[in-house]
Design an enzyme around this catalytic site. Structure first.
Site, PDB file in Angstrom:
ATOM      1  N   TYR A 192      30.014  57.271  34.997  1.00  0.00           N
ATOM      2  CA  TYR A 192      31.103  56.281  34.974  1.00  0.00           C
ATOM      3  C   TYR A 192      32.358  56.917  34.363  1.00  0.00           C
ATOM      4  O   TYR A 192      33.457  56.820  34.923  1.00  0.00           O
ATOM      5  CB  TYR A 192      30.627  55.088  34.145  1.00  0.00           C
ATOM      6  CG  TYR A 192      31.655  54.034  33.807  1.00  0.00           C
ATOM      7  CD1 TYR A 192      32.053  53.084  34.741  1.00  0.00           C
ATOM      8  CD2 TYR A 192      32.195  53.957  32.509  1.00  0.00           C
ATOM      9  CE1 TYR A 192      32.962  52.094  34.404  1.00  0.00           C
ATOM     10  CE2 TYR A 192      33.108  52.967  32.165  1.00  0.00           C
ATOM     11  CZ  TYR A 192      33.485  52.034  33.118  1.00  0.00           C
ATOM     12  OH  TYR A 192      34.391  51.051  32.789  1.00  0.00           O
TER      13      TYR A 192
ATOM     14  N   LYS B 271      35.941  57.587  36.152  1.00  0.00           N
ATOM     15  CA  LYS B 271      37.188  57.001  35.637  1.00  0.00           C
ATOM     16  C   LYS B 271      38.197  58.124  35.340  1.00  0.00           C
ATOM     17  O   LYS B 271      39.408  57.938  35.524  1.00  0.00           O
ATOM     18  CB  LYS B 271      36.924  56.173  34.376  1.00  0.00           C
ATOM     19  CG  LYS B 271      36.153  54.876  34.631  1.00  0.00           C
ATOM     20  CD  LYS B 271      37.007  53.797  35.269  1.00  0.00           C
ATOM     21  CE  LYS B 271      36.304  52.441  35.260  1.00  0.00           C
ATOM     22  NZ  LYS B 271      37.016  51.417  36.051  1.00  0.00           N
TER      23      LYS B 271
HETATM   24  N1  LIG Z   1      34.852  44.971  29.955  1.00  0.00           N
HETATM   25  C1  LIG Z   1      35.043  46.171  29.421  1.00  0.00           C
HETATM   26  O1  LIG Z   1      34.676  46.417  28.256  1.00  0.00           O
HETATM   27  C2  LIG Z   1      35.730  47.236  30.222  1.00  0.00           C
HETATM   28  C3  LIG Z   1      36.194  48.372  29.510  1.00  0.00           C
HETATM   29  C4  LIG Z   1      36.840  49.364  30.225  1.00  0.00           C
HETATM   30  C5  LIG Z   1      37.021  49.244  31.571  1.00  0.00           C
HETATM   31  N2  LIG Z   1      36.567  48.149  32.248  1.00  0.00           N
HETATM   32  C6  LIG Z   1      36.797  48.077  33.680  1.00  0.00           C
HETATM   33  O2  LIG Z   1      37.401  46.854  34.006  1.00  0.00           O
HETATM   34  C7  LIG Z   1      37.100  46.528  35.361  1.00  0.00           C
HETATM   35  C8  LIG Z   1      36.666  45.070  35.437  1.00  0.00           C
HETATM   36  O3  LIG Z   1      35.445  44.903  34.756  1.00  0.00           O
HETATM   37  P1  LIG Z   1      35.090  43.603  33.899  1.00  0.00           P
HETATM   38  O4  LIG Z   1      34.909  44.030  32.518  1.00  0.00           O
HETATM   39  O5  LIG Z   1      36.025  42.516  34.208  1.00  0.00           O
HETATM   40  O6  LIG Z   1      33.627  43.284  34.431  1.00  0.00           O
HETATM   41  P2  LIG Z   1      33.082  42.235  35.486  1.00  0.00           P
HETATM   42  O7  LIG Z   1      31.683  42.618  35.753  1.00  0.00           O
HETATM   43  O8  LIG Z   1      33.387  40.849  35.038  1.00  0.00           O
HETATM   44  O9  LIG Z   1      34.007  42.519  36.754  1.00  0.00           O
HETATM   45  C9  LIG Z   1      33.744  43.479  37.716  1.00  0.00           C
HETATM   46  C10 LIG Z   1      33.951  42.812  39.050  1.00  0.00           C
HETATM   47  O10 LIG Z   1      33.824  43.791  40.079  1.00  0.00           O
HETATM   48  C11 LIG Z   1      33.087  43.205  41.119  1.00  0.00           C
HETATM   49  N3  LIG Z   1      32.452  44.247  41.915  1.00  0.00           N
HETATM   50  C12 LIG Z   1      31.417  45.039  41.565  1.00  0.00           C
HETATM   51  N4  LIG Z   1      31.096  45.843  42.590  1.00  0.00           N
HETATM   52  C13 LIG Z   1      31.953  45.556  43.593  1.00  0.00           C
HETATM   53  C14 LIG Z   1      32.111  46.035  44.898  1.00  0.00           C
HETATM   54  N5  LIG Z   1      31.318  46.993  45.385  1.00  0.00           N
HETATM   55  N6  LIG Z   1      33.086  45.501  45.663  1.00  0.00           N
HETATM   56  C15 LIG Z   1      33.877  44.527  45.192  1.00  0.00           C
HETATM   57  N7  LIG Z   1      33.778  44.026  43.963  1.00  0.00           N
HETATM   58  C16 LIG Z   1      32.813  44.534  43.167  1.00  0.00           C
HETATM   59  C17 LIG Z   1      32.054  42.324  40.443  1.00  0.00           C
HETATM   60  O11 LIG Z   1      31.551  41.349  41.334  1.00  0.00           O
HETATM   61  C18 LIG Z   1      32.893  41.731  39.321  1.00  0.00           C
HETATM   62  O12 LIG Z   1      33.544  40.540  39.722  1.00  0.00           O
HETATM   63  C19 LIG Z   1      36.052  47.539  35.826  1.00  0.00           C
HETATM   64  O13 LIG Z   1      36.677  48.534  36.592  1.00  0.00           O
HETATM   65  C20 LIG Z   1      35.535  48.124  34.521  1.00  0.00           C
HETATM   66  O14 LIG Z   1      35.062  49.426  34.690  1.00  0.00           O
HETATM   67  C21 LIG Z   1      35.924  47.135  31.588  1.00  0.00           C
END
Ligand SMILES: NC(=O)c1ccc[n+]([C@@H]2O[C@H](COP(=O)([O-])OP(=O)(O)OC[C@H]3O[C@@H](n4cnc5c(N)ncnc54)[C@H](O)[C@@H]3O)[C@@H](O)[C@H]2O)c1
Length: 272
Positions: A153, A157
């Site tokens: 991951y 990124k």
């Molecule tokens: N929450 C954290 O701590 C955090 C930290 C750093 C980065 N991020 C990044 O933020 C972004 C959003 O994550 P989040 O925390 O809101 O989590 P989340 O799981 O709520 O959201 C991720 C979304 O992506 C969708 N998804 C997954 N696979 C998919 C696909 N193949 N096609 C279309 N949609 C897909 C899921 O259905 C979900 O709605 C991600 O890229 C994640 O890597 C999150």
């Protein structure tokens, strides 16, 4: 309103950060394509936008599937028009240690985190270039900026950051900007599995954050809004950590060096 008249596509907008971005962009006047893998989440986001007086279109789209991405952007064009803003937010992390996960797990991370950005960008870039303007905001992670585990991951990124820099350089002359927001720990459903195992995970992680809390989806939405808006019209190719100070320094080490005290609770000797 900062996004009046703009058309924005937000991927992974059925929950968490993507939902907050979609809602925030709509509140700022954008018509928002709420894209995501499964229908219930994106429909809920679109309903919330409608209820708040905004305009949204829910489109089911697996961002790792080229044909699905082509279809989603075609729907966006058909219903709203050419895309001004693309937020590549869909993401997720699989496996943690290169010695324990298999090749499929490696590929799943790279497909979802990095290939998806390539697929979505190649679909919207031609229309942005043709119109001489566009903004791409990619949701990265602090994991792409330093070693915090979740190796595949994190590597994907990190790759996203380099891809963003190249897009910023190549398409800047065509009026297209591309930037990354790199969140630290944000309270979203991505943590659900870990929360089930360890209900106090956010409290434990708070100790790593100089600003004394984990993040909320709105913290990331605010940064994404800025980078997508004309207020950032001379900013491209950057990665903006939205991380409560996590990457500012070795906060925990500093606390340990100070005998376990934070600056708000400085040891008596250092206050005198
Ligand atoms: N929450 C954290 O701590 C955090 C930290 C750093 C980065 N991020 C990044 O933020 C972004 C959003 O994550 P989040 O925390 O809101 O989590 P989340 O799981 O709520 O959201 C991720 C979304 O992506 C969708 N998804 C997954 N696979 C998919 C696909 N193949 N096609 C279309 N949609 C897909 C899921 O259905 C979900 O709605 C991600 O890229 C994640 O890597 C999150």
């Amino acid at each position: 309103m900062r996004l009046s008249g703009k058309i924005a596509v937000v991927t992974g907008a059925g929950s968490g950060i993507g939902r907050a971005i979609a809602q925030r962009f709509a509140a700022e006047g954008a018509r928002v394509v709420v894209a995501g893998r499964t229908r219930p989440g994106i429909e809920e986001t679109a309903r919330a936008i409608d209820a708040a007086g905004g305009e949204a279109l829910a489109v089911v789209c697996d961002v790792t599937d080229a044909a699905a991405v082509t279809h989603a952007i075609a729907r966006a064009n058909e219903v709203f028009g050419p895309v001004d803003i693309l937020v590549n937010n869909a993401g997720g992390s699989f496996g943690d240690d290169i010695l324990t996960f298999d090749e499929d797990t490696w590929d799943r991370n790279f497909d979802l985190v990095l290939k998806s950005v390539y697929l979505c960008c190649r679909e919207v870039l031609p229309q942005m270039i043709a119109r001489g303007s566009g903004a791409i905001v990619n949701i990265g992670s602090v994991n792409g900026l330093t070693g915090i585990g979740e190796e595949a991951y994190g590597a994907a990124k990190a790759g996203m950051i380099n891809l963003t820099q190249n897009m910023a350089m190549k398409y800047g002359p065509h009026g297209v900007r591309a930037n990354v927001v790199a969140p630290g720990t944000i309270r979203t459903p991505i943590w659900n599995e870990r929360l089930a195992e360890r209900p106090n995970v956010f409290e434990a992680l708070t100790a790593w954050y100089p600003l004394g809390r984990v993040g909320e989806p709105e913290d990331v939405a605010n940064a994404a809004l800025f980078l997508a808006s004309d207020e950032a019209s001379w900013i491209t190719g950057v990665t903006l950590p939205v991380d409560g100070g996590l990457l500012a320094g070795s906060y925990r080490m500093n606390v340990d060096l100070s005998g376990g005290a934070t600056s708000q609770q400085a040891p008596v000797s250092s206050r005198e």
